[in-house]
Write a protein that holds these residues in place. Structure first.
Motif, PDB file in Angstrom:
ATOM      1  N   HIS A  90     -12.877  16.835 -12.372  1.00 16.08           N
ATOM      2  CA  HIS A  90     -11.943  17.731 -11.687  1.00 16.08           C
ATOM      3  C   HIS A  90     -11.806  17.381 -10.203  1.00 16.08           C
ATOM      4  CE1 HIS A  90     -11.200  20.211 -15.082  1.00 16.08           C
ATOM      5  NE2 HIS A  90     -12.359  20.824 -15.101  1.00 16.08           N
ATOM      6  N   THR A  91     -12.838  16.856  -9.611  1.00 14.78           N
ATOM      7  CA  THR A  91     -12.805  16.569  -8.177  1.00 14.78           C
ATOM      8  C   THR A  91     -12.660  15.085  -7.867  1.00 14.78           C
ATOM      9  OG1 THR A  91     -15.233  16.505  -8.140  1.00 14.78           O
ATOM     10  CG2 THR A  91     -14.176  18.616  -7.622  1.00 14.78           C
ATOM     11  N   GLN A  92     -12.438  14.273  -8.888  1.00 14.41           N
ATOM     12  CA  GLN A  92     -12.299  12.841  -8.674  1.00 14.41           C
ATOM     13  C   GLN A  92     -10.960  12.518  -8.010  1.00 14.41           C
ATOM     14  OE1 GLN A  92     -12.102  10.476 -12.225  1.00 14.41           O
ATOM     15  NE2 GLN A  92     -12.512   8.558 -11.155  1.00 14.41           N
ATOM     16  N   VAL A  93     -11.010  11.743  -6.947  1.00 11.00           N
ATOM     17  CA  VAL A  93      -9.787  11.285  -6.283  1.00 11.00           C
ATOM     18  C   VAL A  93      -9.398   9.944  -6.884  1.00 11.00           C
ATOM     19  CG1 VAL A  93      -8.749  10.572  -4.108  1.00 11.00           C
ATOM     20  CG2 VAL A  93     -10.345  12.513  -4.164  1.00 11.00           C
ATOM     21  N   PHE A  94      -8.160   9.836  -7.390  1.00  9.62           N
ATOM     22  CA  PHE A  94      -7.715   8.612  -8.063  1.00  9.62           C
ATOM     23  C   PHE A  94      -6.681   7.908  -7.198  1.00  9.62           C
ATOM     24  CE2 PHE A  94      -5.838   5.746 -11.003  1.00  9.62           C
ATOM     25  CZ  PHE A  94      -6.805   5.511 -11.966  1.00  9.62           C
ATOM     26  N   PRO A  95      -7.061   6.807  -6.540  1.00 10.41           N
ATOM     27  CA  PRO A  95      -6.123   6.111  -5.649  1.00 10.41           C
ATOM     28  C   PRO A  95      -5.077   5.320  -6.422  1.00 10.41           C
ATOM     29  CG  PRO A  95      -8.185   4.905  -5.784  1.00 10.41           C
ATOM     30  CD  PRO A  95      -8.390   6.164  -6.579  1.00 10.41           C
ATOM     31  N   LEU A  96      -3.953   5.079  -5.774  1.00  8.09           N
ATOM     32  CA  LEU A  96      -2.840   4.349  -6.367  1.00  8.09           C
ATOM     33  C   LEU A  96      -2.839   2.918  -5.856  1.00  8.09           C
ATOM     34  CD1 LEU A  96      -0.274   4.629  -8.122  1.00  8.09           C
ATOM     35  CD2 LEU A  96       0.956   5.331  -6.065  1.00  8.09           C
ATOM     36  N   ALA A  97      -2.844   1.956  -6.763  1.00  4.87           N
ATOM     37  CA  ALA A  97      -2.832   0.549  -6.382  1.00  4.87           C
ATOM     38  C   ALA A  97      -1.615   0.251  -5.514  1.00  4.87           C
ATOM     39  CB  ALA A  97      -2.818  -0.333  -7.631  1.00  4.87           C
ATOM     40  N   ALA A  98      -1.809  -0.619  -4.510  1.00 11.16           N
ATOM     41  CA  ALA A  98      -0.716  -0.931  -3.588  1.00 11.16           C
ATOM     42  C   ALA A  98       0.491  -1.511  -4.333  1.00 11.16           C
ATOM     43  CB  ALA A  98      -1.200  -1.909  -2.519  1.00 11.16           C
ATOM     44  N   SER A  99       0.251  -2.313  -5.347  1.00  7.25           N
ATOM     45  CA  SER A  99       1.357  -2.908  -6.100  1.00  7.25           C
ATOM     46  C   SER A  99       2.222  -1.825  -6.745  1.00  7.25           C
ATOM     47  CB  SER A  99       0.817  -3.859  -7.174  1.00  7.25           C
ATOM     48  OG  SER A  99      -0.157  -3.222  -7.977  1.00  7.25           O
ATOM     49  N   THR A 100       1.572  -0.853  -7.385  1.00  7.20           N
ATOM     50  CA  THR A 100       2.322   0.236  -8.014  1.00  7.20           C
ATOM     51  C   THR A 100       3.004   1.101  -6.960  1.00  7.20           C
ATOM     52  OG1 THR A 100       0.789   0.266  -9.891  1.00  7.20           O
ATOM     53  CG2 THR A 100       2.139   2.218  -9.556  1.00  7.20           C
ATOM     54  N   ARG A 101       2.299   1.380  -5.872  1.00  2.68           N
ATOM     55  CA  ARG A 101       2.880   2.204  -4.810  1.00  2.68           C
ATOM     56  C   ARG A 101       4.161   1.574  -4.271  1.00  2.68           C
ATOM     57  NH1 ARG A 101      -0.582   1.548  -0.847  1.00  2.68           N
ATOM     58  NH2 ARG A 101      -2.105   2.932  -1.807  1.00  2.68           N
ATOM     59  N   LEU A 102       4.105   0.280  -4.009  1.00  2.00           N
ATOM     60  CA  LEU A 102       5.279  -0.405  -3.453  1.00  2.00           C
ATOM     61  C   LEU A 102       6.426  -0.461  -4.461  1.00  2.00           C
ATOM     62  CD1 LEU A 102       3.419  -3.273  -1.600  1.00  2.00           C
ATOM     63  CD2 LEU A 102       4.683  -1.396  -0.536  1.00  2.00           C
ATOM     64  N   ALA A 103       6.096  -0.603  -5.742  1.00  7.38           N
ATOM     65  CA  ALA A 103       7.142  -0.632  -6.773  1.00  7.38           C
ATOM     66  C   ALA A 103       7.803   0.743  -6.907  1.00  7.38           C
ATOM     67  CB  ALA A 103       6.554  -1.073  -8.104  1.00  7.38           C
ATOM     68  N   ILE A 104       7.009   1.803  -6.830  1.00  7.62           N
ATOM     69  CA  ILE A 104       7.566   3.161  -6.859  1.00  7.62           C
ATOM     70  C   ILE A 104       8.477   3.371  -5.654  1.00  7.62           C
ATOM     71  CG2 ILE A 104       6.950   5.590  -6.532  1.00  7.62           C
ATOM     72  CD1 ILE A 104       4.551   5.133  -8.361  1.00  7.62           C
ATOM     73  N   GLU A 105       8.019   2.913  -4.485  1.00 11.44           N
ATOM     74  CA  GLU A 105       8.831   3.074  -3.273  1.00 11.44           C
ATOM     75  C   GLU A 105      10.116   2.255  -3.351  1.00 11.44           C
ATOM     76  OE1 GLU A 105       6.048   2.083  -0.238  1.00 11.44           O
ATOM     77  OE2 GLU A 105       4.885   3.931  -0.510  1.00 11.44           O
ATOM     78  N   TYR A 106      10.048   1.078  -3.973  1.00 14.94           N
ATOM     79  CA  TYR A 106      11.253   0.269  -4.166  1.00 14.94           C
ATOM     80  C   TYR A 106      12.260   1.033  -5.031  1.00 14.94           C
ATOM     81  CZ  TYR A 106      14.343  -3.452  -5.800  1.00 14.94           C
ATOM     82  OH  TYR A 106      15.452  -4.185  -6.105  1.00 14.94           O
TER      83      TYR A 106
END
Length: 541
Positions: free
Chosen positions: A337-353
């Motif tokens: 419940h308290t785990q922070v799950f980071p987003l890979a830079a590759s996926t982040r940039l593709a979402i932003e694109y």
């Protein structure tokens, strides 16, 4: 401990530790790992070991070895097998003990000021080989170094990230995702009488909106495990467009018989845009479906490729009913419940694109199911991304579904199924769900479930809420295609009904801006959303 940073220099790192009893084994390309491990040497190495995880796409298996095993010896024995590509230790999340796999691939993005020639010169100097130049970000690549083995890839990437000419650099880290479904009627679309003459009035007012809009000319990309594109509710010229399979293993081995994998994607796609000609209507029945199959673990480079493909092939909306593994919704002690799950830079940039360049610069609308862990969506790097619309689930009693995630990043909710909470103080008898879930498409033809006729009435979770919200966005764009992403996003906030109950406590209350941690801006009202889109159209003219 191994350190990984998905952000830029100075960004927040996360740490993984090497497991003392887990071992990952992968076969060489084109070789079956199951067949490779059917030999005496493999038995010596893995004897008594328990298969914990099988990532089918990459054909990787993770074994838990007996406590008295010599892990180094086990690795050595397996590496002697000619068809074993690698046998390596496994990293685990120290918080949840869940395995996190790494590959030889490194995602690297140079600063935008460099020219392609300068990038290539640096790559050559560093001894890096390009595996893929990604199309969704400038000067970005997946690379590998021939002398970088095992967990050394983590420290190697961190050293590269220190360079002034590099923006992002991290290994390709793979984690098992989780589909946003809780368990296996069209009350979510209109006021409906269900079993025993019980009347349900908790819909998103979709049927009334259909008099004005049905999603004509809009393309909804659904990224999910697989799809029954032969289903009659997806029939017709132009209904299914731009389909793509990002599962290399299945693409290599050819088509397989339909199985349970197709059930989730088929159901989600049906909620969004089923034709409604036979047994179930989607929220936007005249929208086109772009089915994108993705079964890889979270963080794989194909994940980013799917978002780029959707935007590049003309998707207006992208719906994702999946995300990180969650804690059990009814167990408050679950450490996830308290785990922070980071987003890979590759996926982040593709979402932003996709969110900024898609729709010829007006931006794709990207929806994620908020999650089914009854926990904070703000810890989920996917759903909480600022360019993503996180969708929660509400039930047939106008209340938050007991499992639905909550938080600052939650934008709205959409009707879905619910579950009975084992503790009555969390769910009074007056708010118990009266329906099994959502009626939508299921496997068709000879693969249909017995007595089910290619439909199900029990699709649920934010897996169902997410494509429902995506369908509402399709109705909006259908009447006003000139709206940009941010305008549609605001319409979805402004159209909401403020549902909830005093029993919800502080998290269920709406603040001065109209936002609630439990409901976002409330439950989507499709008819009001269409009216708002038409009002905007009048001012545009």
């Amino acid at each position: 401990m191994e350190e990984v940073n998905f952000g830029k220099k100075g960004g927040r790192s996360f740490f993984l530790k090497k497991s003392q009893d887990l071992l990952a084994v992968r076969s060489r390309a084109g070789k079956s790992l199951a067949a490779t491990l059917c030999c005496e040497k493999a038995d010596q190495a893995l004897g008594g070991g328990q298969l914990l995880l099988h990532i089918e796409d990459a054909d990787v298996q993770v074994f838990k070895l007996p406590q008295d095993s010599d892990v180094s010896r086990c690795k050595a024995l397996l590496r002697e097998l000619p068809d074993v590509r690698f046998a390596a230790s496994v990293l685990v999340d120290p918080h949840t003990q869940e395995p996190v796999l790494y590959t030889e691939n490194i995602f690297l993005k140079f600063v935008d000021l460099l020219t392609p020639t300068q990038c290539q010169v640096i790559l050559d100097e560093l001894g890096l080989t390009i595996k893929q130049q990604v199309p969704y970000a400038a000067n970005a690549f997946f690379v590998q170094h021939k002398n970088c083995r095992g967990t050394d890839v983590c420290s190697f990437a961190l050293e590269l990230l220190k360079r002034e000419d590099i923006d992002y650099c991290h290994p390709e880290m793979l984690r098992q995702g989780q589909r946003r479904a809780i368990h296996d009627n069209q009350w979510h679309l209109k006021k409906t009488t269900v079993t025993y003459h019980v009347q349900i009035d908790a819909s998103a007012n979709v049927e009334a909106a259909h008099d004005l809009a049905q999603g004509e000319g809009v393309v909804i990309a659904v990224i999910d495990d697989a799809f029954d594109i032969d289903h009659p509710e997806f029939a017709g010229f132009g209904k299914v467009i731009g389909a793509q399979n990002f599962d290399r293993r299945n693409a290599r081995q050819g088509p397989r018989p339909k199985n349970d994998l197709e059930r989730h994607g088929t159901a989600a796609a049906g909620v969004a845009c089923a034709n409604g000609e036979i047994g179930a209507s989607g929220v936007a029945p005249r929208a086109s479906l772009m089915p994108l199959k993705l079964t890889k673990p979270l963080g794989a480079r194909a994940e980013a490729d799917a978002f780029f493909w959707a935007a590049d092939q003309g998707a207006d909306i992208i719906s994702c009913s999946w995300g990180p593994a969650e804690g059990h919704w009814a167990d408050p002690t679950d450490p996830r419940h308290t785990q922070v799950f980071p987003l890979a830079a590759s996926t982040r940039l593709a979402i932003e694109y996709a969110a900024t360049k898609g729709r010829n610069g007006k931006g794709c609308l990207i929806f994620f199911g908020a999650g089914n862990g009854n926990e904070s969506v703000d810890n989920d790097g996917y759903s909480s991304h600022p360019l993503v619309i996180a969708v929660g689930a509400c039930n047939d009693q106008n209340r938050r579904s007991a499992y639905s995630d909550y938080g600052k990043a939650l934008w709205c909710c959409f009707p879905s199924g619910d579950q009975s909470h084992p503790d009555p103080k969390f769910q009074p008898a007056t708010s118990m769900p009266q329906t099994r879930g959502i009626r939508t498409t299921d496997l068709s033809g000879k693969f249909a479930a017995p007595n089910n006729a290619a439909y199900t009435e029990s699709f649920s979770g934010t897996s169902s809420a997410c494509p429902g919200a995506a369908g509402v966005a399709a109705l909006v764009l259908g009447v006003n295609p000139l709206l940009d992403r941010e305008s549609v996003r605001q319409i979805l906030a402004d159209c909401c009904d403020k549902i909830g109950h005093a029993d919800d406590g502080p998290l269920g209350q709406y603040d001065r801006s109209g936002h609630s941690h439990y409901y976002g801006y409330g439950r989507l009202n499709a008819l009001r959303a269409v009216h708002l889109a038409l009002e905007r159209k009048e001012t545009q003219n």
